[in-house]
Design a protein around this motif. Structure first.
Motif, PDB file in Angstrom:
ATOM      1  N   THR A 245       3.717   8.117   0.315  1.00  0.00           N
ATOM      2  CA  THR A 245       3.492   7.676   1.700  1.00  0.00           C
ATOM      3  C   THR A 245       4.790   7.407   2.457  1.00  0.00           C
ATOM      4  O   THR A 245       4.787   7.330   3.684  1.00  0.00           O
ATOM      5  CB  THR A 245       2.639   6.394   1.735  1.00  0.00           C
ATOM      6  OG1 THR A 245       3.362   5.325   1.108  1.00  0.00           O
ATOM      7  CG2 THR A 245       1.306   6.611   1.021  1.00  0.00           C
TER       8      THR A 245
ATOM      9  N   ASP B  71       0.811  -1.221   0.000  1.00  0.00           N
ATOM     10  CA  ASP B  71       0.000   0.000   0.000  1.00  0.00           C
ATOM     11  C   ASP B  71       0.844   1.271   0.000  1.00  0.00           C
ATOM     12  O   ASP B  71       0.284   2.376  -0.059  1.00  0.00           O
ATOM     13  CB  ASP B  71      -0.918   0.015   1.229  1.00  0.00           C
ATOM     14  CG  ASP B  71      -1.917  -1.127   1.220  1.00  0.00           C
ATOM     15  OD1 ASP B  71      -2.317  -1.530   0.110  1.00  0.00           O
ATOM     16  OD2 ASP B  71      -2.278  -1.613   2.306  1.00  0.00           O
ATOM     17  N   GLU B  72       2.162   1.121   0.058  1.00  0.00           N
ATOM     18  CA  GLU B  72       3.019   2.305   0.188  1.00  0.00           C
ATOM     19  C   GLU B  72       3.478   2.816  -1.178  1.00  0.00           C
ATOM     20  O   GLU B  72       3.684   2.041  -2.121  1.00  0.00           O
ATOM     21  CB  GLU B  72       4.233   1.989   1.050  1.00  0.00           C
ATOM     22  CG  GLU B  72       3.903   1.368   2.406  1.00  0.00           C
ATOM     23  CD  GLU B  72       2.946   2.217   3.228  1.00  0.00           C
ATOM     24  OE1 GLU B  72       2.980   3.457   3.094  1.00  0.00           O
ATOM     25  OE2 GLU B  72       2.149   1.639   4.000  1.00  0.00           O
TER      26      GLU B  72
ATOM     27  N   ARG C 273       1.628  15.942   4.463  1.00  0.00           N
ATOM     28  CA  ARG C 273       0.741  14.967   3.814  1.00  0.00           C
ATOM     29  C   ARG C 273       1.418  13.610   3.646  1.00  0.00           C
ATOM     30  O   ARG C 273       0.796  12.655   3.169  1.00  0.00           O
ATOM     31  CB  ARG C 273       0.291  15.501   2.453  1.00  0.00           C
ATOM     32  CG  ARG C 273      -0.629  16.711   2.540  1.00  0.00           C
ATOM     33  CD  ARG C 273      -1.320  16.951   1.203  1.00  0.00           C
ATOM     34  NE  ARG C 273      -0.382  17.378   0.170  1.00  0.00           N
ATOM     35  CZ  ARG C 273      -0.061  18.647  -0.086  1.00  0.00           C
ATOM     36  NH1 ARG C 273      -0.634  19.614   0.624  1.00  0.00           N
ATOM     37  NH2 ARG C 273       0.788  18.949  -1.047  1.00  0.00           N
ATOM     38  N   VAL C 274       2.689  13.507   4.013  1.00  0.00           N
ATOM     39  CA  VAL C 274       3.423  12.249   3.890  1.00  0.00           C
ATOM     40  C   VAL C 274       3.283  11.473   5.195  1.00  0.00           C
ATOM     41  O   VAL C 274       3.737  11.930   6.243  1.00  0.00           O
ATOM     42  CB  VAL C 274       4.906  12.502   3.582  1.00  0.00           C
ATOM     43  CG1 VAL C 274       5.654  11.169   3.461  1.00  0.00           C
ATOM     44  CG2 VAL C 274       5.057  13.322   2.308  1.00  0.00           C
TER      45      VAL C 274
ATOM     46  N   LEU D 188       5.395  15.952  -4.518  1.00  0.00           N
ATOM     47  CA  LEU D 188       4.479  15.801  -3.382  1.00  0.00           C
ATOM     48  C   LEU D 188       3.082  16.302  -3.710  1.00  0.00           C
ATOM     49  O   LEU D 188       2.088  15.802  -3.167  1.00  0.00           O
ATOM     50  CB  LEU D 188       5.040  16.546  -2.168  1.00  0.00           C
ATOM     51  CG  LEU D 188       6.322  15.979  -1.547  1.00  0.00           C
ATOM     52  CD1 LEU D 188       6.762  16.815  -0.358  1.00  0.00           C
ATOM     53  CD2 LEU D 188       6.122  14.535  -1.121  1.00  0.00           C
ATOM     54  N   ARG D 189       3.003  17.286  -4.597  1.00  0.00           N
ATOM     55  CA  ARG D 189       1.681  17.810  -4.953  1.00  0.00           C
ATOM     56  C   ARG D 189       0.982  16.930  -5.996  1.00  0.00           C
ATOM     57  O   ARG D 189      -0.241  16.895  -6.063  1.00  0.00           O
ATOM     58  CB  ARG D 189       1.804  19.243  -5.459  1.00  0.00           C
ATOM     59  CG  ARG D 189       2.329  20.203  -4.405  1.00  0.00           C
ATOM     60  CD  ARG D 189       2.198  21.660  -4.817  1.00  0.00           C
ATOM     61  NE  ARG D 189       2.856  22.560  -3.875  1.00  0.00           N
ATOM     62  CZ  ARG D 189       2.388  22.896  -2.694  1.00  0.00           C
ATOM     63  NH1 ARG D 189       1.220  22.407  -2.296  1.00  0.00           N
ATOM     64  NH2 ARG D 189       3.053  23.720  -1.906  1.00  0.00           N
ATOM     65  N   GLN D 190       1.755  16.217  -6.814  1.00  0.00           N
ATOM     66  CA  GLN D 190       1.170  15.412  -7.887  1.00  0.00           C
ATOM     67  C   GLN D 190       0.886  13.968  -7.473  1.00  0.00           C
ATOM     68  O   GLN D 190       0.078  13.300  -8.122  1.00  0.00           O
ATOM     69  CB  GLN D 190       2.105  15.411  -9.107  1.00  0.00           C
ATOM     70  CG  GLN D 190       2.215  16.758  -9.796  1.00  0.00           C
ATOM     71  CD  GLN D 190       3.134  16.713 -11.001  1.00  0.00           C
ATOM     72  OE1 GLN D 190       3.878  15.753 -11.190  1.00  0.00           O
ATOM     73  NE2 GLN D 190       3.082  17.752 -11.832  1.00  0.00           N
ATOM     74  N   HIS D 191       1.564  13.493  -6.421  1.00  0.00           N
ATOM     75  CA  HIS D 191       1.441  12.072  -6.065  1.00  0.00           C
ATOM     76  C   HIS D 191       1.151  11.920  -4.570  1.00  0.00           C
ATOM     77  O   HIS D 191       1.521  12.763  -3.759  1.00  0.00           O
ATOM     78  CB  HIS D 191       2.732  11.316  -6.407  1.00  0.00           C
ATOM     79  CG  HIS D 191       3.099  11.377  -7.852  1.00  0.00           C
ATOM     80  ND1 HIS D 191       2.588  10.512  -8.794  1.00  0.00           N
ATOM     81  CD2 HIS D 191       3.944  12.215  -8.524  1.00  0.00           C
ATOM     82  CE1 HIS D 191       3.094  10.812  -9.978  1.00  0.00           C
ATOM     83  NE2 HIS D 191       3.920  11.831  -9.849  1.00  0.00           N
ATOM     84  N   ARG D 192       0.518  10.818  -4.259  1.00  0.00           N
ATOM     85  CA  ARG D 192       0.239  10.493  -2.861  1.00  0.00           C
ATOM     86  C   ARG D 192       1.428   9.696  -2.307  1.00  0.00           C
ATOM     87  O   ARG D 192       1.364   8.486  -2.154  1.00  0.00           O
ATOM     88  CB  ARG D 192      -1.056   9.691  -2.750  1.00  0.00           C
ATOM     89  CG  ARG D 192      -1.500   9.416  -1.309  1.00  0.00           C
ATOM     90  CD  ARG D 192      -2.689   8.466  -1.276  1.00  0.00           C
ATOM     91  NE  ARG D 192      -2.348   7.151  -1.820  1.00  0.00           N
ATOM     92  CZ  ARG D 192      -1.805   6.173  -1.085  1.00  0.00           C
ATOM     93  NH1 ARG D 192      -1.531   6.356   0.202  1.00  0.00           N
ATOM     94  NH2 ARG D 192      -1.530   5.005  -1.651  1.00  0.00           N
TER      95      ARG D 192
ATOM     96  N   THR E 279       1.807  12.456  10.723  1.00  0.00           N
ATOM     97  CA  THR E 279       3.009  12.002  10.018  1.00  0.00           C
ATOM     98  C   THR E 279       3.971  11.401  11.028  1.00  0.00           C
ATOM     99  O   THR E 279       4.214  11.971  12.090  1.00  0.00           O
ATOM    100  CB  THR E 279       3.692  13.167   9.291  1.00  0.00           C
ATOM    101  OG1 THR E 279       2.838  13.642   8.262  1.00  0.00           O
ATOM    102  CG2 THR E 279       5.019  12.725   8.680  1.00  0.00           C
TER     103      THR E 279
END
Length: 1024
Positions: free
Chosen positions: A676, A625-626, A698-699, A670-674, A724
């Motif tokens: 983790t 899931d990461e 958000r990480v 970081l803004r374009q991808h999730r 986080t």
């Protein structure tokens, strides 16, 4: 004419507030059970005060404490009162009594409080100032007070006994003796005693005590070392040996109270103890017998030399070293012969009561009482510096070392065991229980193929809108792997990969592992000469690259394959998994790092070590899931977690957009991808936290390491990271990226660095001395690493491998340990703390300096956004600190120095400050120290301020000494690069300038600017 900007207080004034501190009080508390007559006790005190001049001691010239005088009989009131208290508050009230200040000018310097709990239950609290009565004298006073009380109860007109004259030295004798001692003390080093917390200026020192008791057999055998009954020198030598084992210094100064004149046989109410310094010199061959004999001779000389010194005559030199938070001699040792005799008050039974200690005079104070065949006492410690568990450990170490020394006094001190068995077990095995099951016999290729079987359609890697599933990545890698096998690639064969960050690069890496080879990352940005050297040195059989970079390898013997030139034949190659004879002991990759000889060296790492990093990890959640971001270059080992933490656990690997510099590429990713899981090196975190903290928040898992982490930056970031998990990681390339980790939930900003934490799974960490013996908790030593994460070798360098990788003397059979070259220590809670490099000790003016602590102090200034402090060798007089700063506004140097002066010692204040637009970073995200511009050292003379002729001459002399053109009247000599050697040179020049000034060398430690020195030379009497 403008007056000199010199300190307006004298040395005695500088220490005046210290003498009013309750830490200088001597206290005894007795529980009285019976019918106690307070009036008879007061009369007995009045009788003894008239009998003993020392009980009438006052200091009419206070704050000068070098001239005590006995007041005339009857001129000093006695201070004995009774107060009724509740039983529950009796001890607390007694403690309050001990803290009440004395009037040193008028006296008395002894007070007695009788705390009445019931008619037959009282506490008697006797408090004396140690300038008048030392602990032995206070005990003697109480015995005499009991006798006088009893005589008065039996015969109210009992005659007084003969008086004891203290025999104070004259002012002239004191001044001459003090000068001799100051000359001796000026040559002593500052004792760098390790503490749990850093030294900081504090208005008061809080303290506590830890009981200290030696076994009866050991106490009896102390006399055997030198053949002297009740020999205190053996105990002093024991403390000196212990301190020498806890510090990196061979010269160990100790504050020792001595009685300068022999006491009468029937009373000890003569002159009180005087604190002097006894120094023990311990080289590598010194035996304990040598140290005991040396200390015994020093004690004898100290008693003779102290005859002309009243108490407190050396306190300013013993207690100050130019650093308001540190003492040059932080350890005090008092050994006294005491009897078990308690005061005998007629009709009353007495028992001793220990009151809690709340203040400390020194970092550590050993107080040992010799009484027949027993020896016991307390260790008083500064609670602002030491945890209670550390004090307990110090006491146990002292007893353990002393027992070994008495057993074998001819043994070198360096060989005496300092670690008790329980502490040794703790640091060797207790904090190294990290075993956890992981696929230790699997290869990285088989672990990847397992993820393909688990979910072929899961997204494996993506870059700028394109992606491959695990199945697609596996098929492309298999085709290339079969081509590599045809070219001779197999187990332990290095394959160079010189490509920009792309999906093709990931295909190549997986293909090399599937072919059984070891990938050799080559950074396309590196010079051609370095790329060719690495390929030749590694013996790479094949290099995978593109047309742009093929020329770099034309001079090598490698088979160069350009992905741009591949024909369609690869499409017909098998897509099945190759079958190769690779095992977990074979190489997975080789990464070249900088070498001490100037040539890069290849760190060769096996599959088992890579598996240990990413399978069964405890420092992070790694799974399907990461989503990982591959921010690091392949040639930087941080890429190991990014690549294989994702691909060997079924996660998704995201490559950042091409063509953007840091930090822009990180912010966009970081803004374009999730994302983790994100790994940053410390300088990258500092920049990202400043420019886009909300994106970092958000990480879910943020890991940081690779360089010293600023506690202030981490503390500022934590409030944004609600949800986080911030993890501090540490490890050299030779330990497969990570060796330790610490989850940061709070940060202690008083520390110079964030702790390294504890070892990750299947890793062992040892802090060892030069003899590979474990050092105690809190003591600096070299950090060694063991476990399954160690590299296999330095490729092609067996001698270097043998020097840095040794057999593990503490672990399982066949285990190895790696010498990191890093200086570290265990903290009381089991975390490790990084202290710097063993082979690059930074010392300025004789003090060891941690650059991280300087950076942390500067970063606390509101106008400083980023900082990097370095040591420059181009400063006047040799090495000096230079700080490189980033900020929107640039405060003046004087403001920065004032800011630093409130946080660090003077020797840690940089001599130069340089403002930059941005701290330069290397390709690996660390500070690029070679790109920092040279600073300008020195100040500018103020032309608009009228100055005296003497000041102009002094400034010229200082400038000449420092090798500068001009300096300002308020520039600090040491801040401009001065050191102890240059100070002697300056002193010699000033003596030639003003030969009759009476200037002393020690004056230059206090009067450090041209204006102050000129004012001192112009003042009547010159130097102090």
């Amino acid at each position: 004419m403008t007056g000199p900007s010199r300190p307006a207080r004298t040395r005695t004034e500088a220490g005046s507030t210290a003498w009013s501190h309750p830490a200088h009080h001597v206290v005894r508390c007795l529980r009285l059970d019976g019918d106690f007559d307070v009036e008879a006790a007061r009369s007995a005190l009045r009788l003894l005060t008239g009998q003993h001049p020392v009980l009438r001691t006052v200091f009419p010239a206070y704050p000068d404490v070098t001239s005590p005088q006995p007041a005339a009989p009857g001129s000093v009131d006695v201070d004995l009162t009774e107060v009724s208290v509740d039983q529950a508050e009796a001890i607390a009230h007694a403690v309050d009594v001990t803290a009440e200040p004395f009037d040193l000018v008028r006296g008395p310097l002894l007070r007695v409080r009788v705390l009445r709990v019931t008619d037959r239950d009282r506490l008697l609290v006797a408090v004396a100032h140690r300038l008048a009565l030392d602990p032995t004298a206070l005990d003697a006073f109480l015995v005499e007070h009991g006798l006088a009380y009893t005589r008065l109860r039996q015969a109210p007109e009992a005659p007084a006994r003969g008086a004891t004259e203290p025999g104070w030295p004259s002012v002239e004798e004191c001044a001459a003796a003090r000068e001799r001692w100051l000359e001796r003390l000026s040559a002593l080093p500052v004792l760098d005693l390790p503490t749990d917390r850093p030294h900081r200026p504090r208005p008061t020192r809080t303290g506590a005590v830890e009981p200290l008791a030696l076994p009866t057999g050991l106490a009896r055998r102390l006399r055997d070392v030198r053949g002297i009954p009740d020999d205190p020198a053996v105990l002093f030598a024991g403390v000196a040996a212990l301190v020498a084992r806890l510090t990196p210094q061979s010269a160990v100064p100790l504050v020792v109270p001595v009685r300068p004149s022999p006491a009468e046989t029937d009373t000890l109410l003569g002159r009180p103890e005087t604190d002097v310094v006894v120094s023990a010199l311990l080289d590598g061959s010194s035996t304990f017998q040598d140290v005991a004999d040396q200390v015994g001779a020093e004690l004898a000389r100290a008693r003779m030399d102290a005859a002309a010194l009243p108490p407190g005559a050396l306190a300013d030199q013993i207690g100050s070293c130019g650093d308001p938070g540190r003492q040059p001699v932080p350890v005090r040792v008092a050994v006294r012969r005491r009897t078990t005799t308690l005061p005998a008050y007629s009709g009353v039974s007495c028992t001793s009561v220990d009151l809690p200690v709340s203040m400390a005079t020194r970092d550590l104070s050993f107080a040992v009482d010799l009484c027949g065949d027993t020896a016991g006492g307390v260790l008083e410690y500064d609670t602002g510096l030491f945890e209670p568990i550390t004090a307990q450990r110090i006491v146990r170490r002292f007893g353990h070392l002393l027992a070994a020394a008495v057993e074998n006094p001819r043994a070198p001190v360096t060989t005496l065991p300092v670690l008790p068995p329980d502490e040794r077990a703790l640091v060797v095995s207790g904090w190294n229980r990290t075993e956890r099951a992981f696929p230790r016999d699997r290869t990285a290729a088989s672990l990847f193929e397992e993820q393909v079987s688990r979910d072929r359609e899961a997204r494996a890697v993506e870059h700028e809108g394109a992606w491959l599933t695990y199945g697609e990545l596996n098929e492309r890698a298999n085709r290339l792997a079969h081509r590599l096998i045809d070219r001779g690639v197999g187990p332990d064969v290095p394959v160079g990969v010189c490509l920009p960050r792309s999906i093709d690069t990931v295909v190549c890496l997986v293909a090399v592992l599937k072919a059984g080879g070891a990938y050799l990352p080559l950074d396309p940005e590196h010079p051609v000469e370095r790329l060719a050297y690495v390929v030749e040195d590694a013996g790479a059989r094949v290099v995978l690259t593109n047309d742009v970079h093929t020329h770099a390898f034309s001079v090598t013997a490698a088979d160069v394959i350009s992905l741009d030139a591949l024909d369609g034949s690869d499409a017909t190659r098998p897509t099945t998994n190759p079958v190769v004879a690779t095992t977990a002991e074979h190489l997975a990759y080789v990464i070249y790092t900088s070498g001490s000889t100037g040539s890069p060296k290849g760190v060769a790492v096996a599959h088992r070590a890579l598996s240990r990093l990413v399978k069964g990890a405890d420092y992070a959640r790694l799974g399907p899931d990461e989503v990982h971001l591959q921010l690091s270059p392949l040639s930087f080992d941080a890429s190991l977690l990014e690549l294989w933490g994702s691909l060997l656990n079924g996660g998704t690997l995201v490559l950042p957009p091409s063509g953007l510099p840091f930090p822009d590429l990180l912010e966009v990713a970081l803004r374009q991808h999730r994302i983790t899981v994100l790994l940053l090196v410390s300088p990258q975190l500092h920049i990202a936290a400043e420019q886009f903290p909300e994106a970092l928040a958000r990480v879910p898992q943020l890991l940081v390491g690779g360089d010293v982490l600023s506690p202030s930056s981490a503390a500022e970031l934590l409030p944004y990271l609600d949800g986080t998990r911030l993890v501090h990681v540490y490890g050299p390339t030779e330990c497969t990226l990570f060796a330790t980790w610490k989850h940061l939930e709070a940060v202690d900003t008083t520390r110079p660095t964030v702790p390294l934490g504890r070892p990750i799974t299947n890793t062992r960490t040892y802090v060892l001395d030069e003899n590979l013996a474990p050092v105690p908790v809190g003591v600096p030593g070299e950090l060694w690493l063991g476990g399954d994460g160690l590299a296999r070798e330095y490729l092609g360098r067996p001698d270097l491998t043998a020097a840095r990788f040794l057999a593990d003397p503490f672990g399982p059979p066949g285990g190895r340990i790696y010498r990191t070259g890093d200086l570290a220590r265990w903290l009381p809670d089991g975390d490790l703390e990084f202290l710097g490099r063993c082979d690059d000790q930074i010392k300025i003016r004789g003090y060891r300096i941690e650059l991280g602590e300087v950076d942390a102090a500067l970063a606390a200034h509101p106008d400083v956004r980023a900082v990097a402090t370095v040591v420059r060798d181009d400063a006047p007089g040799g090495r000096a600190l230079a700080a490189y700063l980033v900020g929107d506004t640039h405060p003046r140097d004087v403001e920065l120095r004032e800011h630093m002066a409130t946080r660090v010692p003077s020797y840690m204040i940089p001599a130069a400050f340089v403002w930059l637009d941005r701290i330069p970073l290397t390709g690996n995200g660390k500070v690029d120290r070679n790109s920092l511009p040279p600073p300008e050292f020195g100040g500018a003379r103020h032309s608009d301020a009228p100055r005296s002729t003497m000041e102009d001459r002094v400034l010229d002399v200082m400038a000449a000494t420092l090798g500068l053109d001009v300096i300002g009247p308020d520039d600090d000599f040491f801040e401009l690069g001065g050191n102890s050697l240059l100070m002697v040179d300056l002193f010699t020049r000033l003596e030639e300038l003003a030969p009759s000034s009476g200037l002393n060398l020690v004056d230059l430690l206090e009067y450090r600017t041209g204006a102050c020195i000129a004012g001192l030379l112009e003042a009547p009497g010159g130097g102090t």
